[in-house]
Design a protein around this motif. Sequence first.
Motif, short mmCIF file in Angstrom:
data_model
loop_
_atom_site.label_atom_id
_atom_site.label_comp_id
_atom_site.label_asym_id
_atom_site.label_seq_id
_atom_site.Cartn_x
_atom_site.Cartn_y
_atom_site.Cartn_z
N LYS A 195 -70.58 -62.34 -68.56
CA LYS A 195 -70.10 -61.10 -67.93
C LYS A 195 -69.17 -61.48 -66.80
O LYS A 195 -69.56 -62.25 -65.91
CB LYS A 195 -71.29 -60.31 -67.40
CG LYS A 195 -70.90 -59.30 -66.31
CD LYS A 195 -72.01 -58.33 -66.03
CE LYS A 195 -71.81 -57.62 -64.70
NZ LYS A 195 -72.76 -56.53 -64.51
N LYS A 197 -67.22 -60.26 -63.53
CA LYS A 197 -67.08 -59.21 -62.52
C LYS A 197 -65.60 -58.98 -62.29
O LYS A 197 -64.88 -59.88 -61.86
CB LYS A 197 -67.77 -59.68 -61.23
CG LYS A 197 -67.59 -58.82 -60.02
CD LYS A 197 -68.06 -57.39 -60.18
CE LYS A 197 -69.45 -57.26 -60.72
NZ LYS A 197 -69.99 -55.92 -60.80
N ASP A 225 -66.77 -55.99 -66.07
CA ASP A 225 -67.33 -54.93 -65.20
C ASP A 225 -66.49 -54.78 -63.94
O ASP A 225 -66.70 -55.51 -62.96
CB ASP A 225 -68.77 -55.30 -64.83
CG ASP A 225 -69.38 -54.34 -63.81
OD1 ASP A 225 -68.82 -53.24 -63.63
OD2 ASP A 225 -70.41 -54.69 -63.21
N ASN A 227 -66.61 -52.32 -61.86
CA ASN A 227 -67.28 -51.43 -60.89
C ASN A 227 -66.51 -50.13 -60.63
O ASN A 227 -66.34 -49.72 -59.47
CB ASN A 227 -67.55 -52.16 -59.57
CG ASN A 227 -68.76 -53.07 -59.65
OD1 ASN A 227 -68.61 -54.28 -59.56
ND2 ASN A 227 -69.93 -52.51 -59.87
N GLU A 250 -68.23 -52.36 -68.90
CA GLU A 250 -69.19 -51.81 -67.93
C GLU A 250 -68.44 -51.05 -66.83
O GLU A 250 -67.53 -51.61 -66.20
CB GLU A 250 -69.98 -52.98 -67.35
CG GLU A 250 -71.15 -52.57 -66.48
CD GLU A 250 -71.97 -53.81 -66.09
OE1 GLU A 250 -72.19 -54.70 -66.93
OE2 GLU A 250 -72.37 -53.88 -64.91
N ASP A 251 -68.82 -49.81 -66.61
CA ASP A 251 -68.27 -49.00 -65.53
C ASP A 251 -66.76 -49.18 -65.33
O ASP A 251 -66.31 -49.54 -64.23
CB ASP A 251 -69.01 -49.30 -64.20
CG ASP A 251 -70.43 -48.74 -64.21
OD1 ASP A 251 -70.59 -47.54 -64.51
OD2 ASP A 251 -71.37 -49.51 -63.94
N ASN A 273 -74.16 -49.38 -64.47
CA ASN A 273 -75.18 -49.41 -63.42
C ASN A 273 -74.66 -48.62 -62.22
O ASN A 273 -75.09 -48.82 -61.09
CB ASN A 273 -75.55 -50.83 -62.99
CG ASN A 273 -74.39 -51.56 -62.35
OD1 ASN A 273 -73.61 -52.20 -63.06
ND2 ASN A 273 -74.25 -51.48 -61.03
MG LIG Z 1 -72.05 -53.28 -63.05
#
Ligand SMILES: [Mg+2]
Length: 426
Positions: A195, A197, A225, A227, A250-251, A273
């Motif tokens: 994953k 970031k 992801d 965010n 992710e997001d 999340n």
């Molecule tokens: Mg996340």
Amino acid sequence: MTRIAEVRVTPILISDPPLLNLQGVHQPYTPRTIVEVVTENGAVGLGETYGDTDYLRLAEAFGPRLAGAGLTVNGLLPAVTECLAEVGAERVDNTVQAEGLRGSRTMAKIASSVSSAFEVAIYDALGHELGAPVHALLGGKVRDAVEYSAYLFYRWAEHPEPDEPNDGWGAALDPEGVVAQAKRMASDYGFSSFKLKGGVFEPAREIAATRALAEAFPGQPVRLDPNGAWSVATSLEVAAALEGVLEYLEDPTTGTANMAEVARKTSLPLATNMCVTAFDEVPEAFGSRAVQVVLSDHHYWGGLRATQDLAAVCRTFGVGISMHSNTHLGISLAAMTHVAATIPGLRYACDTHRPWQTEDVITQPHTFSGGKVAVSDTPGLGIELDREVLAKLHDRWLGSDVRRRDDAAAMRRVQPDFTAPMFPRW
Ligand SMILES: [Mg+2]
Ligand SMILES: O=C([O-])C(=O)C[C@H](O)[C@@H](O)C(=O)[O-]
């Protein structure tokens, strides 16, 4: 059945490397709260949660109220919520906060995050009393080892000041650096899911790094992801570029309505999340099919049984479940592993920050083999507190004025005009 004789709540500061995200960079030291629940028989149960002032103050206020109580967990969250109403919290609003990139910051989430540490500690103590592992108290394990993913970060080699901790991983600021980091994660820990970031650089750079990962690890799951950094349009552009490359995105964007719009227009599964972080966010998100995977987290979902409840809700709606992680130590990794072991439909490798931590408060930190952590069958969580290290990290807390995670403030030490971005950033 024995009762709780004493509760100890200890704030600590742990080293953290300069990992980059949308909100800034990790500080050299970050706070955690360690909870000990001691029974009349002398059994000690351990829990761990965020160490930011609001969480710590609540944990310190609530802990003593458990003295004389039984080893039960069902009334915990209402009791912690009541205590929070009495002690209050400094900053509660509905915007995305820097200290964790985990959605809106609410009173309920602060209460859940503190309650979870006591819940874990009570289960651990109960396990020691009964001679049973925590997974058995949760209904029993359905796997003997839990798979984790490599949590890759753009990062600097070092923090700005020379005497600040340096973990020796070096910088990762381009596709080559990210792939090199992933290769080390794969060889040192055996991870086979990755994953990255994102939300740090403009999307084209992150697409290039994601593609480089997929090429370096053909056929292995890769996730990205940012965010919630992107608009719906940008999310769709990235999704189109990475269809067939990502396991899930992710997001990509912020808010359930935006996530739902992206989800309608891409075949990539969307994970979160950020827009589903509490039970009251589930109906709207699942009703609008905004997310296909929810990242559980026993800290802010309210504990181990709440995580099992979330898994059941996800199963009911045909939504997948994975696991989120913030900076954490071995107590939380043990708790994550025990609960993950009990969830039948957990098909995704769980996130963990643990490889980034150079310190731990347990005597025998976990090892990863083939990217997995073995599920302990010894009583409780199967870990023991290292009191010497706990005292050292508590002394560090006493000698410092760091009282909350603040990635934007850490970034301002290098870029004085840095402010956490408005959404969408791109
Ligand atoms: Mg996340
Ligand atoms: O999956 C996520 O969104 C996270 O893990 C949030 C974390 O706080 C991560 O971004 C970090 O620690 O920088």
